[in-house]
Design a protein around this motif. Sequence first.
Motif, PDB file in Angstrom:
ATOM      1  N   ASN A 176       0.846  -1.195   0.000  1.00  0.00           N
ATOM      2  CA  ASN A 176       0.000   0.000   0.000  1.00  0.00           C
ATOM      3  C   ASN A 176       0.882   1.247   0.000  1.00  0.00           C
ATOM      4  O   ASN A 176       1.559   1.541   0.985  1.00  0.00           O
ATOM      5  N   ARG A 177       0.844   1.984  -1.093  1.00  0.00           N
ATOM      6  CA  ARG A 177       1.730   3.129  -1.291  1.00  0.00           C
ATOM      7  C   ARG A 177       1.566   4.192  -0.211  1.00  0.00           C
ATOM      8  O   ARG A 177       2.544   4.695   0.353  1.00  0.00           O
ATOM      9  N   ALA A 178       0.325   4.537   0.104  1.00  0.00           N
ATOM     10  CA  ALA A 178       0.065   5.583   1.092  1.00  0.00           C
ATOM     11  C   ALA A 178       0.551   5.165   2.482  1.00  0.00           C
ATOM     12  O   ALA A 178       1.175   5.962   3.199  1.00  0.00           O
ATOM     13  N   TRP A 179       0.284   3.915   2.854  1.00  0.00           N
ATOM     14  CA  TRP A 179       0.716   3.444   4.163  1.00  0.00           C
ATOM     15  C   TRP A 179       2.241   3.348   4.240  1.00  0.00           C
ATOM     16  O   TRP A 179       2.833   3.633   5.286  1.00  0.00           O
ATOM     17  N   LEU A 180       2.888   2.951   3.159  1.00  0.00           N
ATOM     18  CA  LEU A 180       4.352   2.888   3.146  1.00  0.00           C
ATOM     19  C   LEU A 180       4.954   4.265   3.422  1.00  0.00           C
ATOM     20  O   LEU A 180       5.870   4.409   4.228  1.00  0.00           O
ATOM     21  N   ARG A 181       4.409   5.284   2.759  1.00  0.00           N
ATOM     22  CA  ARG A 181       4.898   6.660   2.982  1.00  0.00           C
ATOM     23  C   ARG A 181       4.685   7.065   4.447  1.00  0.00           C
ATOM     24  O   ARG A 181       5.565   7.659   5.072  1.00  0.00           O
ATOM     25  N   HIS A 182       3.496   6.758   4.961  1.00  0.00           N
ATOM     26  CA  HIS A 182       3.160   7.128   6.335  1.00  0.00           C
ATOM     27  C   HIS A 182       4.095   6.431   7.334  1.00  0.00           C
ATOM     28  O   HIS A 182       4.586   7.051   8.279  1.00  0.00           O
ATOM     29  N   ILE A 183       4.355   5.152   7.105  1.00  0.00           N
ATOM     30  CA  ILE A 183       5.211   4.385   8.015  1.00  0.00           C
ATOM     31  C   ILE A 183       6.637   4.938   8.007  1.00  0.00           C
ATOM     32  O   ILE A 183       7.270   5.054   9.058  1.00  0.00           O
ATOM     33  N   VAL A 184       7.149   5.296   6.826  1.00  0.00           N
ATOM     34  CA  VAL A 184       8.489   5.897   6.742  1.00  0.00           C
ATOM     35  C   VAL A 184       8.550   7.153   7.599  1.00  0.00           C
ATOM     36  O   VAL A 184       9.497   7.363   8.369  1.00  0.00           O
TER      37      VAL A 184
END
Length: 198
Positions: A176-184
């Motif tokens: 999930n692109r959005a969640w990956l950004r958020h987790i970073v």
Amino acid sequence: MNRNKLIQLVHVGAAKLFSDEDDRRNWQKLRTGHSSCSNMSDADLENLVAELRRQKALVKRPPRHAGRVPFNPSSYMTKIEAQLASMGLSWQYAESIAYNITGGKGKKPNSSPGIKRLEWVRKSEHFRAIIAALDVEQEKRGNLAGIDKLLRKLGENRTHIDAMLPEHMCGKWQRNRAWLRHIVEVLANECAASQEDV
């Protein structure tokens, strides 16, 4: 053989030997002192390729496209080739994207099945869509690599992420692109906070 090709061969061969990413990285570290291909010397990569060939994970055979119409000599094809090489992916990966973008199984009314070979793609909008899809994949892989690096700094593993996500995202966030950004972003803040506490 250039470095990108060596990295691609290591990824392809290791994928046949190891289903688990950690096992692959441990195997690489055991043989070269580095878990990531990007940190290895060309000699390290060549040794891994030789070992994979010895274990029959890599078999020399005619090129995948032998006997086919040559690839379109365009800037689009050059870009796609570079993207695939940087991720260690085969041409077939891009061809599956092309197939889906150009119609897939052709289930929509008045639609025909998708284009199965990159040599047959002609429309610039299709090339741009393939490149955009590969860009998204590169971003996801880059964020995953960044997440693993931040987790190592924190002395944690990926279970740390599942603990901080909503239940419905556990085990699904890796794609999930959005969640990956958020987790970073969250992990970067955790790292900054932990350094301030020192």
